[in-house]
Design a protein around this motif. Structure first.
Motif, PDB file in Angstrom:
ATOM      1  N   GLN A  31       4.642  62.018  16.712  1.00  0.00           N
ATOM      2  CA  GLN A  31       4.683  62.183  15.463  1.00  0.00           C
ATOM      3  C   GLN A  31       3.825  63.395  15.113  1.00  0.00           C
ATOM      4  O   GLN A  31       2.854  63.492  15.375  1.00  0.00           O
ATOM      5  N   LEU A  32       4.333  64.389  14.508  1.00  0.00           N
ATOM      6  CA  LEU A  32       3.763  65.724  13.903  1.00  0.00           C
ATOM      7  C   LEU A  32       3.144  65.417  12.308  1.00  0.00           C
ATOM      8  O   LEU A  32       3.872  64.480  11.903  1.00  0.00           O
ATOM      9  N   PRO A  33       2.186  65.974  12.067  1.00  0.00           N
ATOM     10  CA  PRO A  33       1.650  65.966  10.583  1.00  0.00           C
ATOM     11  C   PRO A  33       2.996  66.198   9.613  1.00  0.00           C
ATOM     12  O   PRO A  33       3.634  67.018   9.837  1.00  0.00           O
ATOM     13  N   ALA A  34       2.803  65.455   8.516  1.00  0.00           N
ATOM     14  CA  ALA A  34       3.921  65.728   7.565  1.00  0.00           C
ATOM     15  C   ALA A  34       3.723  67.094   6.803  1.00  0.00           C
ATOM     16  O   ALA A  34       2.460  67.286   6.395  1.00  0.00           O
ATOM     17  N   PRO A  35       4.610  67.848   6.374  1.00  0.00           N
ATOM     18  CA  PRO A  35       4.242  69.000   5.313  1.00  0.00           C
ATOM     19  C   PRO A  35       3.626  68.493   4.241  1.00  0.00           C
ATOM     20  O   PRO A  35       4.055  67.581   3.610  1.00  0.00           O
ATOM     21  N   GLN A  36       2.644  69.312   3.806  1.00  0.00           N
ATOM     22  CA  GLN A  36       1.828  68.768   2.406  1.00  0.00           C
ATOM     23  C   GLN A  36       2.297  69.616   1.210  1.00  0.00           C
ATOM     24  O   GLN A  36       2.809  70.989   1.518  1.00  0.00           O
ATOM     25  N   VAL A  64       9.247  74.071  12.897  1.00  0.00           N
ATOM     26  CA  VAL A  64      10.408  74.151  12.109  1.00  0.00           C
ATOM     27  C   VAL A  64      10.394  73.212  11.395  1.00  0.00           C
ATOM     28  O   VAL A  64       9.828  72.136  11.385  1.00  0.00           O
ATOM     29  N   TYR A  65      11.618  73.347  10.320  1.00  0.00           N
ATOM     30  CA  TYR A  65      11.410  72.321   9.237  1.00  0.00           C
ATOM     31  C   TYR A  65      12.886  71.969   8.978  1.00  0.00           C
ATOM     32  O   TYR A  65      13.782  72.868   9.057  1.00  0.00           O
ATOM     33  N   ARG A  66      12.970  70.772   8.472  1.00  0.00           N
ATOM     34  CA  ARG A  66      14.630  70.416   8.090  1.00  0.00           C
ATOM     35  C   ARG A  66      14.573  69.719   6.625  1.00  0.00           C
ATOM     36  O   ARG A  66      13.726  69.115   6.200  1.00  0.00           O
ATOM     37  N   VAL A  67      15.578  70.095   5.782  1.00  0.00           N
ATOM     38  CA  VAL A  67      15.772  69.708   4.641  1.00  0.00           C
ATOM     39  C   VAL A  67      16.764  68.831   4.306  1.00  0.00           C
ATOM     40  O   VAL A  67      17.803  69.412   4.803  1.00  0.00           O
ATOM     41  N   GLN A  68      17.017  67.736   3.698  1.00  0.00           N
ATOM     42  CA  GLN A  68      17.937  66.932   3.487  1.00  0.00           C
ATOM     43  C   GLN A  68      18.147  66.794   1.835  1.00  0.00           C
ATOM     44  O   GLN A  68      17.128  66.797   1.184  1.00  0.00           O
ATOM     45  N   PHE A  69      19.362  66.380   1.353  1.00  0.00           N
ATOM     46  CA  PHE A  69      19.165  66.038  -0.019  1.00  0.00           C
ATOM     47  C   PHE A  69      20.447  65.107  -0.163  1.00  0.00           C
ATOM     48  O   PHE A  69      21.235  64.763   0.970  1.00  0.00           O
ATOM     49  N   LYS A  70      20.388  64.427  -1.484  1.00  0.00           N
ATOM     50  CA  LYS A  70      21.346  63.276  -1.613  1.00  0.00           C
ATOM     51  C   LYS A  70      21.648  63.219  -3.288  1.00  0.00           C
ATOM     52  O   LYS A  70      20.993  63.500  -3.952  1.00  0.00           O
ATOM     53  N   TYR A  71      22.835  62.825  -3.417  1.00  0.00           N
ATOM     54  CA  TYR A  71      23.356  62.540  -4.881  1.00  0.00           C
ATOM     55  C   TYR A  71      23.377  61.237  -5.249  1.00  0.00           C
ATOM     56  O   TYR A  71      23.037  60.560  -6.266  1.00  0.00           O
ATOM     57  N   GLY A  72      23.620  60.369  -4.166  1.00  0.00           N
ATOM     58  CA  GLY A  72      23.825  58.953  -4.247  1.00  0.00           C
ATOM     59  C   GLY A  72      22.886  58.208  -2.881  1.00  0.00           C
ATOM     60  O   GLY A  72      21.654  58.211  -3.011  1.00  0.00           O
ATOM     61  N   ASP A  73      23.584  57.349  -2.277  1.00  0.00           N
ATOM     62  CA  ASP A  73      22.810  56.889  -1.102  1.00  0.00           C
ATOM     63  C   ASP A  73      22.784  57.633   0.229  1.00  0.00           C
ATOM     64  O   ASP A  73      21.963  57.266   0.978  1.00  0.00           O
ATOM     65  N   GLU A  74      23.642  58.652   0.442  1.00  0.00           N
ATOM     66  CA  GLU A  74      23.955  59.128   1.756  1.00  0.00           C
ATOM     67  C   GLU A  74      23.093  60.686   1.865  1.00  0.00           C
ATOM     68  O   GLU A  74      23.337  61.317   0.936  1.00  0.00           O
ATOM     69  N   TRP A  75      22.131  60.573   2.898  1.00  0.00           N
ATOM     70  CA  TRP A  75      21.490  61.952   2.986  1.00  0.00           C
ATOM     71  C   TRP A  75      22.282  62.895   3.663  1.00  0.00           C
ATOM     72  O   TRP A  75      22.750  62.539   4.708  1.00  0.00           O
ATOM     73  N   LEU A  76      22.307  64.023   3.304  1.00  0.00           N
ATOM     74  CA  LEU A  76      23.133  65.373   3.996  1.00  0.00           C
ATOM     75  C   LEU A  76      22.116  66.496   4.332  1.00  0.00           C
ATOM     76  O   LEU A  76      21.070  66.648   3.642  1.00  0.00           O
ATOM     77  N   THR A  77      22.645  67.205   5.450  1.00  0.00           N
ATOM     78  CA  THR A  77      21.612  68.169   5.753  1.00  0.00           C
ATOM     79  C   THR A  77      22.031  69.478   4.583  1.00  0.00           C
ATOM     80  O   THR A  77      23.134  69.994   4.452  1.00  0.00           O
ATOM     81  N   VAL A  78      21.017  70.170   4.338  1.00  0.00           N
ATOM     82  CA  VAL A  78      21.189  71.496   3.796  1.00  0.00           C
ATOM     83  C   VAL A  78      21.248  72.536   4.925  1.00  0.00           C
ATOM     84  O   VAL A  78      20.723  73.220   5.412  1.00  0.00           O
ATOM     85  N   ARG A 116      11.100  67.354   6.636  1.00  0.00           N
ATOM     86  CA  ARG A 116       9.881  67.029   7.657  1.00  0.00           C
ATOM     87  C   ARG A 116       9.760  68.202   8.581  1.00  0.00           C
ATOM     88  O   ARG A 116      10.667  69.127   8.411  1.00  0.00           O
ATOM     89  N   ALA A 117       8.712  68.191   9.348  1.00  0.00           N
ATOM     90  CA  ALA A 117       8.319  68.973  10.298  1.00  0.00           C
ATOM     91  C   ALA A 117       8.929  68.692  11.819  1.00  0.00           C
ATOM     92  O   ALA A 117       8.997  67.502  12.070  1.00  0.00           O
ATOM     93  N   GLU A 118       9.610  69.751  12.587  1.00  0.00           N
ATOM     94  CA  GLU A 118       9.927  69.164  13.860  1.00  0.00           C
ATOM     95  C   GLU A 118       9.443  70.168  14.967  1.00  0.00           C
ATOM     96  O   GLU A 118       9.374  71.435  14.542  1.00  0.00           O
ATOM     97  N   LEU A 119       9.160  69.849  15.947  1.00  0.00           N
ATOM     98  CA  LEU A 119       8.663  70.601  17.206  1.00  0.00           C
ATOM     99  C   LEU A 119       9.437  69.807  18.478  1.00  0.00           C
ATOM    100  O   LEU A 119       8.901  68.989  19.043  1.00  0.00           O
TER     101      LEU A 119
END
Length: 335
Positions: A31-36, A64-78, A116-119
């Motif tokens: 696991q990588l360190p999380a963005p602060q 690299v970084y990944r951002v997701q969002f949600k309006y309700g219960d389901e997470w979606l990729t930006v 989250r961060a990814e490598l």
């Protein structure tokens, strides 16, 4: 000690050393360190998520970084489906409104973001931000494109809204104008829905300063915006003031002329003899005598009778006045 026990002890020591080495190199973990310190900027129509970069001590490839969002219960990729791509990006911010001010998340929706961060096959834990609602959490700036036109006893103010609202039935702006006479007491006028405001009944030839503020109203909640920069303007004279000026100038001119005329009349009366002396024509010599003086050889009586007309020799009457000696009375003989 038996050989089997010896080999077991060596194996335990080896495993312990490997565990200690892994503990000294946390970047090599699965696991990588999380963005602060992630933060969301909501200013006018802007929606921007930013964070601090993840740094690895022995990393050869960028994180690299990944951002997701949600309006309700389901997470979606930006991704490009909402007008911006924030999947496996090297930048440390995601601008959801970079494509256009109308892009981004609906301003009246509850939005939750995570990051989250990814490598390669490694990734950090998700960092989830508190939900936000644009209309509720936005920072409203001052009105834009402010233009002020000084008028006759007034100031006409025109401007545009801090940002466009897609549906004015659910949210809209009110506007306030704070104004004051230079070194005077501040006054406020508003609220207005219009983008054109007129400040009337201002004192002519005075300098007034002003600021404009927008207030966002949505779902019975108010968000006060920032004040615009202070600007000052000199007020022009209105029609009544111009008429008063003309009357005052006319009365002043007439009064001045009257005072001058009275002063001249008084001086003439006081210095009448001196003025008469200055402007009195000196006595002149008759032309006949002047000619005689030029030519004394000419008889004086001939010079006087030279230009006499025959009419001058005709008399209706002749009076002879004699002055007898020793104070006798005059004797008048008339022919």
């Amino acid at each position: 000690m038996r050989p089997t026990q010896l080999w077991s002890l060596l194996l335990l020591l080896l495993l312990g050393a490997c565990a200690a080495a892994d503990a000294l190199q946390p970047d090599s973990l699965s696991q990588l360190p999380a963005p602060q310190h992630p933060r969301i900027r909501l200013y006018n129509e802007e929606q921007v998520l930013s964070w601090e970069p993840v740094t690895l001590s022995n990393g050869t490839r960028p994180v690299v970084y990944r951002v997701q969002f949600k309006y309700g219960d389901e997470w979606l990729t930006v991704d490009t489906s909402i007008g911006v791509n924030c999947t496996q990006i090297t930048a440390t911010e995601c601008d959801f409104t970079v494509a256009s001010p109308s892009a981004g998340f609906p301003m009246d929706f509850n939005v939750t973001l995570r990051l989250r961060a990814e490598l390669g096959a490694l990734h950090s834990a998700w960092v989830t931000m508190p939900w936000f609602q644009h209309y509720r959490n936005v920072t409203v700036g001052p009105p834009k494109n402010i233009e002020v036109t000084p008028g006759e006893g007034s100031l006409i103010i025109r401007f545009s809204s801090p940002f466009d609202i897609p549906h004015t039935s659910t949210a809209y702006f009110w506007y306030y104008v704070y104004y004051w006479e230079e070194a005077g007491v501040q006054q406020v006028k508003g609220p207005f829905r219009s983008n054109s405001i007129s400040l009337d009944n201002l004192k002519p030839f005075r300098v007034y300063c002003l600021q404009v503020q927008a207030q966002l109203l949505w779902n019975k909640s108010n968000v006060n915006g920032h004040l615009s920069n202070t600007s000052c303007y000199k007020i022009m004279a209105d029609a009544s003031t111009k008429l008063q000026q003309v009357i005052l100038i006319s009365v002043g001119t007439f009064s001045l002329m009257s005072v001058l005329a009275g002063a001249c009349f008084f001086l003439v009366l006081k210095y009448r003899a001196l003025i008469k002396h200055w402007f009195h024509t000196p006595p002149s010599i008759p032309l006949q005598i002047e000619e005689y003086l030029k030519d004394p050889a000419q008889p004086i009586l001939d010079a006087l009778d030279k230009d006499s007309s025959p009419k001058d020799d005709v008399w209706d009457s002749v009076s002879i006045i004699s002055f007898p000696e020793k104070g006798q009375e005059d004797v008048l003989q008339t022919h």
